[in-house]
Design a protein around this motif. Sequence first.
Motif, PDB file in Angstrom:
ATOM      1  N   VAL A 113      19.326 -99.879  40.362  1.00 50.71           N
ATOM      2  CA  VAL A 113      19.267 -99.127  39.106  1.00 50.71           C
ATOM      3  C   VAL A 113      19.931 -99.944  38.007  1.00 50.71           C
ATOM      4  N   GLN A 114      19.769 -99.470  36.754  1.00 51.74           N
ATOM      5  CA  GLN A 114      20.344-100.196  35.624  1.00 51.74           C
ATOM      6  C   GLN A 114      21.443 -99.377  34.966  1.00 51.74           C
ATOM      7  N   MET A 115      22.624 -99.996  34.867  1.00 51.67           N
ATOM      8  CA  MET A 115      23.771 -99.328  34.242  1.00 51.67           C
ATOM      9  C   MET A 115      24.041-100.005  32.905  1.00 51.67           C
ATOM     10  N   LEU A 116      23.420 -99.438  31.864  1.00 54.80           N
ATOM     11  CA  LEU A 116      23.571 -99.994  30.518  1.00 54.80           C
ATOM     12  C   LEU A 116      24.256 -98.987  29.597  1.00 54.80           C
ATOM     13  N   SER A 117      23.671 -97.781  29.473  1.00 56.04           N
ATOM     14  CA  SER A 117      24.164 -96.793  28.509  1.00 56.04           C
ATOM     15  C   SER A 117      25.553 -96.299  28.861  1.00 56.04           C
ATOM     16  N   GLU A 118      26.271 -95.887  27.824  1.00 55.54           N
ATOM     17  CA  GLU A 118      27.637 -95.377  28.019  1.00 55.54           C
ATOM     18  C   GLU A 118      27.812 -94.070  27.259  1.00 55.54           C
ATOM     19  N   PRO A 119      28.855 -93.285  27.621  1.00 50.92           N
ATOM     20  CA  PRO A 119      29.042 -91.993  26.972  1.00 50.92           C
ATOM     21  C   PRO A 119      29.244 -92.108  25.454  1.00 50.92           C
ATOM     22  N   SER A 120      29.764 -93.240  24.985  1.00 51.93           N
ATOM     23  CA  SER A 120      30.006 -93.360  23.549  1.00 51.93           C
ATOM     24  C   SER A 120      28.735 -93.738  22.784  1.00 51.93           C
ATOM     25  N   GLY A 121      27.603 -93.940  23.479  1.00 53.63           N
ATOM     26  CA  GLY A 121      26.347 -94.234  22.778  1.00 53.63           C
ATOM     27  C   GLY A 121      25.597 -95.330  23.478  1.00 53.63           C
ATOM     28  N   GLY A 122      24.291 -95.213  23.503  1.00 54.28           N
ATOM     29  CA  GLY A 122      23.489 -96.191  24.229  1.00 54.28           C
ATOM     30  C   GLY A 122      22.592 -97.039  23.345  1.00 54.28           C
ATOM     31  N   SER A 123      22.228 -96.515  22.184  1.00 50.07           N
ATOM     32  CA  SER A 123      21.293 -97.268  21.334  1.00 50.07           C
ATOM     33  C   SER A 123      21.917 -98.578  20.874  1.00 50.07           C
ATOM     34  N   ASP A 124      23.215 -98.531  20.562  1.00 54.73           N
ATOM     35  CA  ASP A 124      23.926 -99.752  20.175  1.00 54.73           C
ATOM     36  C   ASP A 124      24.428-100.419  21.459  1.00 54.73           C
ATOM     37  N   LEU A 125      23.490-100.956  22.230  1.00 52.76           N
ATOM     38  CA  LEU A 125      23.829-101.462  23.568  1.00 52.76           C
ATOM     39  C   LEU A 125      24.926-102.527  23.526  1.00 52.76           C
ATOM     40  N   LYS A 127      29.609 -95.494  32.846  1.00 45.80           N
ATOM     41  CA  LYS A 127      28.195 -95.618  32.452  1.00 45.80           C
ATOM     42  C   LYS A 127      27.556 -94.243  32.588  1.00 45.80           C
ATOM     43  N   ILE A 128      26.471 -94.027  31.858  1.00 44.50           N
ATOM     44  CA  ILE A 128      25.832 -92.696  31.923  1.00 44.50           C
ATOM     45  C   ILE A 128      24.309 -92.819  31.776  1.00 44.50           C
ATOM     46  N   TRP A 129      23.625 -91.748  32.162  1.00 44.05           N
ATOM     47  CA  TRP A 129      22.152 -91.641  32.131  1.00 44.05           C
ATOM     48  C   TRP A 129      21.507 -92.624  33.097  1.00 44.05           C
ATOM     49  N   THR A 130      22.249 -93.027  34.131  1.00 42.83           N
ATOM     50  CA  THR A 130      21.680 -93.954  35.105  1.00 42.83           C
ATOM     51  C   THR A 130      20.706 -93.173  35.991  1.00 42.83           C
ATOM     52  N   SER A 131      19.431 -93.461  35.859  1.00 42.45           N
ATOM     53  CA  SER A 131      18.431 -92.728  36.645  1.00 42.45           C
ATOM     54  C   SER A 131      18.557 -93.110  38.111  1.00 42.45           C
ATOM     55  N   GLY A 132      18.780 -92.127  38.961  1.00 47.78           N
ATOM     56  CA  GLY A 132      18.715 -92.338  40.413  1.00 47.78           C
ATOM     57  C   GLY A 132      19.879 -93.089  41.041  1.00 47.78           C
ATOM     58  N   ASP A 137      18.352 -86.150  38.433  1.00 46.73           N
ATOM     59  CA  ASP A 137      18.181 -87.586  38.648  1.00 46.73           C
ATOM     60  C   ASP A 137      19.202 -88.428  37.874  1.00 46.73           C
ATOM     61  N   PHE A 138      19.587 -87.953  36.702  1.00 45.57           N
ATOM     62  CA  PHE A 138      20.562 -88.706  35.900  1.00 45.57           C
ATOM     63  C   PHE A 138      21.950 -88.666  36.540  1.00 45.57           C
ATOM     64  N   CYS A 139      22.688 -89.773  36.391  1.00 43.32           N
ATOM     65  CA  CYS A 139      24.068 -89.834  36.908  1.00 43.32           C
ATOM     66  C   CYS A 139      25.009 -90.411  35.869  1.00 43.32           C
TER      67      CYS A 139
HETATM   68  C1  LIG Z   1      14.200 -90.761  31.038  1.00 50.54           C
HETATM   69  C2  LIG Z   1      15.388 -91.602  30.680  1.00 50.54           C
HETATM   70  C3  LIG Z   1      15.907 -92.457  31.647  1.00 50.54           C
HETATM   71  C4  LIG Z   1      17.010 -93.246  31.350  1.00 50.54           C
HETATM   72  N1  LIG Z   1      17.511 -94.070  32.319  1.00 50.54           N
HETATM   73  C5  LIG Z   1      18.554 -94.869  32.029  1.00 50.54           C
HETATM   74  C6  LIG Z   1      19.077 -95.755  33.025  1.00 50.54           C
HETATM   75  O1  LIG Z   1      18.579 -95.797  34.161  1.00 50.54           O
HETATM   76  N2  LIG Z   1      20.117 -96.537  32.703  1.00 50.54           N
HETATM   77  C7  LIG Z   1      20.696 -96.512  31.467  1.00 50.54           C
HETATM   78  O2  LIG Z   1      21.630 -97.279  31.242  1.00 50.54           O
HETATM   79  N3  LIG Z   1      20.258 -95.651  30.501  1.00 50.54           N
HETATM   80  C8  LIG Z   1      19.205 -94.834  30.766  1.00 50.54           C
HETATM   81  N4  LIG Z   1      18.726 -93.968  29.810  1.00 50.54           N
HETATM   82  C9  LIG Z   1      19.483 -93.814  28.598  1.00 50.54           C
HETATM   83  C10 LIG Z   1      18.784 -94.339  27.355  1.00 50.54           C
HETATM   84  O3  LIG Z   1      18.563 -95.694  27.433  1.00 50.54           O
HETATM   85  C11 LIG Z   1      19.714 -93.892  26.259  1.00 50.54           C
HETATM   86  O4  LIG Z   1      19.255 -92.605  25.931  1.00 50.54           O
HETATM   87  C12 LIG Z   1      19.710 -94.769  25.097  1.00 50.54           C
HETATM   88  O5  LIG Z   1      20.442 -95.897  25.454  1.00 50.54           O
HETATM   89  C13 LIG Z   1      20.230 -94.008  23.875  1.00 50.54           C
HETATM   90  O6  LIG Z   1      21.599 -93.692  24.029  1.00 50.54           O
HETATM   91  P1  LIG Z   1      22.205 -92.249  23.679  1.00 50.54           P
HETATM   92  O7  LIG Z   1      21.405 -91.209  24.368  1.00 50.54           O
HETATM   93  O8  LIG Z   1      23.666 -92.314  23.904  1.00 50.54           O
HETATM   94  O9  LIG Z   1      21.898 -92.035  22.144  1.00 50.54           O
HETATM   95  P2  LIG Z   1      22.713 -92.608  20.870  1.00 50.54           P
HETATM   96  O10 LIG Z   1      22.891 -94.079  20.984  1.00 50.54           O
HETATM   97  O11 LIG Z   1      23.940 -91.782  20.627  1.00 50.54           O
HETATM   98  O12 LIG Z   1      21.650 -92.270  19.780  1.00 50.54           O
HETATM   99  C14 LIG Z   1      21.397 -90.918  19.350  1.00 50.54           C
HETATM  100  C15 LIG Z   1      20.480 -90.954  18.152  1.00 50.54           C
HETATM  101  O13 LIG Z   1      21.055 -91.715  17.095  1.00 50.54           O
HETATM  102  C16 LIG Z   1      20.189 -92.770  16.703  1.00 50.54           C
HETATM  103  N5  LIG Z   1      21.006 -93.962  16.452  1.00 50.54           N
HETATM  104  C17 LIG Z   1      21.859 -94.550  17.301  1.00 50.54           C
HETATM  105  N6  LIG Z   1      22.442 -95.616  16.720  1.00 50.54           N
HETATM  106  C18 LIG Z   1      21.938 -95.697  15.486  1.00 50.54           C
HETATM  107  C19 LIG Z   1      22.160 -96.567  14.385  1.00 50.54           C
HETATM  108  N7  LIG Z   1      23.004 -97.585  14.465  1.00 50.54           N
HETATM  109  N8  LIG Z   1      21.444 -96.353  13.264  1.00 50.54           N
HETATM  110  C20 LIG Z   1      20.586 -95.321  13.161  1.00 50.54           C
HETATM  111  N9  LIG Z   1      20.343 -94.449  14.155  1.00 50.54           N
HETATM  112  C21 LIG Z   1      21.016 -94.627  15.289  1.00 50.54           C
HETATM  113  C22 LIG Z   1      19.267 -92.997  17.882  1.00 50.54           C
HETATM  114  O14 LIG Z   1      18.024 -93.532  17.478  1.00 50.54           O
HETATM  115  C23 LIG Z   1      19.112 -91.599  18.421  1.00 50.54           C
HETATM  116  O15 LIG Z   1      18.132 -90.881  17.725  1.00 50.54           O
HETATM  117  C24 LIG Z   1      17.629 -93.165  30.073  1.00 50.54           C
HETATM  118  C25 LIG Z   1      17.111 -92.283  29.119  1.00 50.54           C
HETATM  119  C26 LIG Z   1      16.013 -91.505  29.417  1.00 50.54           C
HETATM  120  C27 LIG Z   1      15.483 -90.575  28.381  1.00 50.54           C
END
Ligand SMILES: Cc1cc2nc3c(=O)[nH]c(=O)nc-3n(C[C@H](O)[C@H](O)[C@H](O)COP(=O)(O)OP(=O)(O)OC[C@H]3O[C@@H](n4cnc5c(N)ncnc54)[C@H](O)[C@@H]3O)c2cc1C
Length: 364
Positions: A130-142, A162-167, A215-217
């Motif tokens: 599995v892939q552990m990338l996202s974190e509780p403080s936010g995932g979009s800003d990897l 780490k969070i949202w780790t599928s499976g 499925d999420f962990c």
């Molecule tokens: C089905 C599914 C499976 C997944 N499986 C995995 C997995 O196996 N491993 C894993 O690591 N992650 C997994 N994820 C997590 C996914 O990659 C994260 O949802 C993603 O990293 C977004 O992080 P977040 O939910 O914390 O949202 P945030 O980063 O908090 O973002 C929330 C919102 O704010 C917006 N936003 C964030 N930053 C900015 C910015 N700088 N400027 C403007 N807008 C912004 C985003 O676009 C979004 O709309 C999974 C997600 C889904 C839906």
Amino acid sequence: MSPPGAVEDIAAFRLRARQWLAQHMPRLPDGVDNQSLLEADEYGLRARALQRLLHDAGFAGLCFPVEYGGQGLTRAHQQAFTEESVPYRMPVVFNVPTLSILAPTLLDFGTEEQKKRHLPAIIRGDEIWVQMLSEPSGGSDLAGLVTSGKRDGDAFVVNGSKIWTSGAFRADYAMCLVRTDWHAPKHRGLTMLIVKIHQPRIEVRRIKRVNGNMDFCQEFFDDLLVPVEDVLGEENKGWAVASRLLYHEREAAGGGSHYVSGVASGNAEEGGQQTDLIELATATGQGDDPRVRQLVAEAVVNDRVQQQLIERVTTGIKNEHFPLPAGAFLRLFAAINGERRHDIGLELAGVSGGTWCDDDPGGE
Ligand SMILES: Cc1cc2nc3c(=O)[nH]c(=O)nc-3n(C[C@H](O)[C@H](O)[C@H](O)COP(=O)(O)OP(=O)(O)OC[C@H]3O[C@@H](n4cnc5c(N)ncnc54)[C@H](O)[C@@H]3O)c2cc1C
């Protein structure tokens, strides 16, 4: 079978696969696909056994190199096998992210020792990743992640979450991105680690979603020791590994991966999805309505476009006419197409798209 060294002709391979599948793989019950059976095999035990069966017959890891346990065959062989395998129970839990995302990343960045240790085990059905990338403080800003990996001699001491780790609960290994240099610009202080999941100092907690799916962990690391030989790529150059991983993810999510078996993907999926919408239109008594026919036709055309896009982009990348990030087109179009398909499905289902009884044709 072809003589050693020769690539088997596609038609002969297809026939051999068809015969073997009919003799050895369990058939799916009518109207049931592999995806819908995933929850019944929560820990992937059945999938591991099925993957082993494919492996022992020489039908696993078709496009992976022979030296790492694969069959060294082409995308066309995989496509033929996928088409043949649609009616059968297949170990689809291995497809994403293990075979389509993480094994290719391992192939791109792993040392010889890492590739020899893990790729044959994955293809044999012994390791789910599995892939552990996202974190509780936010995932979009990897690149802003804060899980720390502090170098201490021949190991990294990992702390954080780490969070949202599928499976993760059913998996054996993870690619886990951690911060190893807090002074460098954020993209340059990251390292990708290969982490064994079930061991002391990692706690895996399952997260219950609103639909009941678990499925999420979330994982918690408490002074977890990861040896330096488990660094994937180079120390502090984890961003390059993560970027490649995400390229493979976009390709997989866009339907372009040639490492997966048994899913209704490619042309097989096109057929399945068309049938779904046609069945829905017919079951709801709207099969002759010109507007409904127009909507179904739109979905069919979108699927054709998606298939042609997959062909064009994957061939373009392979021939180096397009750069690797062009795989993002596949991910984007798959999302647009998926959303539009669901809108059309909802429109065809009418009110039963919102509230339904079990025998309601529009419910699902
Ligand atoms: C089905 C599914 C499976 C997944 N499986 C995995 C997995 O196996 N491993 C894993 O690591 N992650 C997994 N994820 C997590 C996914 O990659 C994260 O949802 C993603 O990293 C977004 O992080 P977040 O939910 O914390 O949202 P945030 O980063 O908090 O973002 C929330 C919102 O704010 C917006 N936003 C964030 N930053 C900015 C910015 N700088 N400027 C403007 N807008 C912004 C985003 O676009 C979004 O709309 C999974 C997600 C889904 C839906």
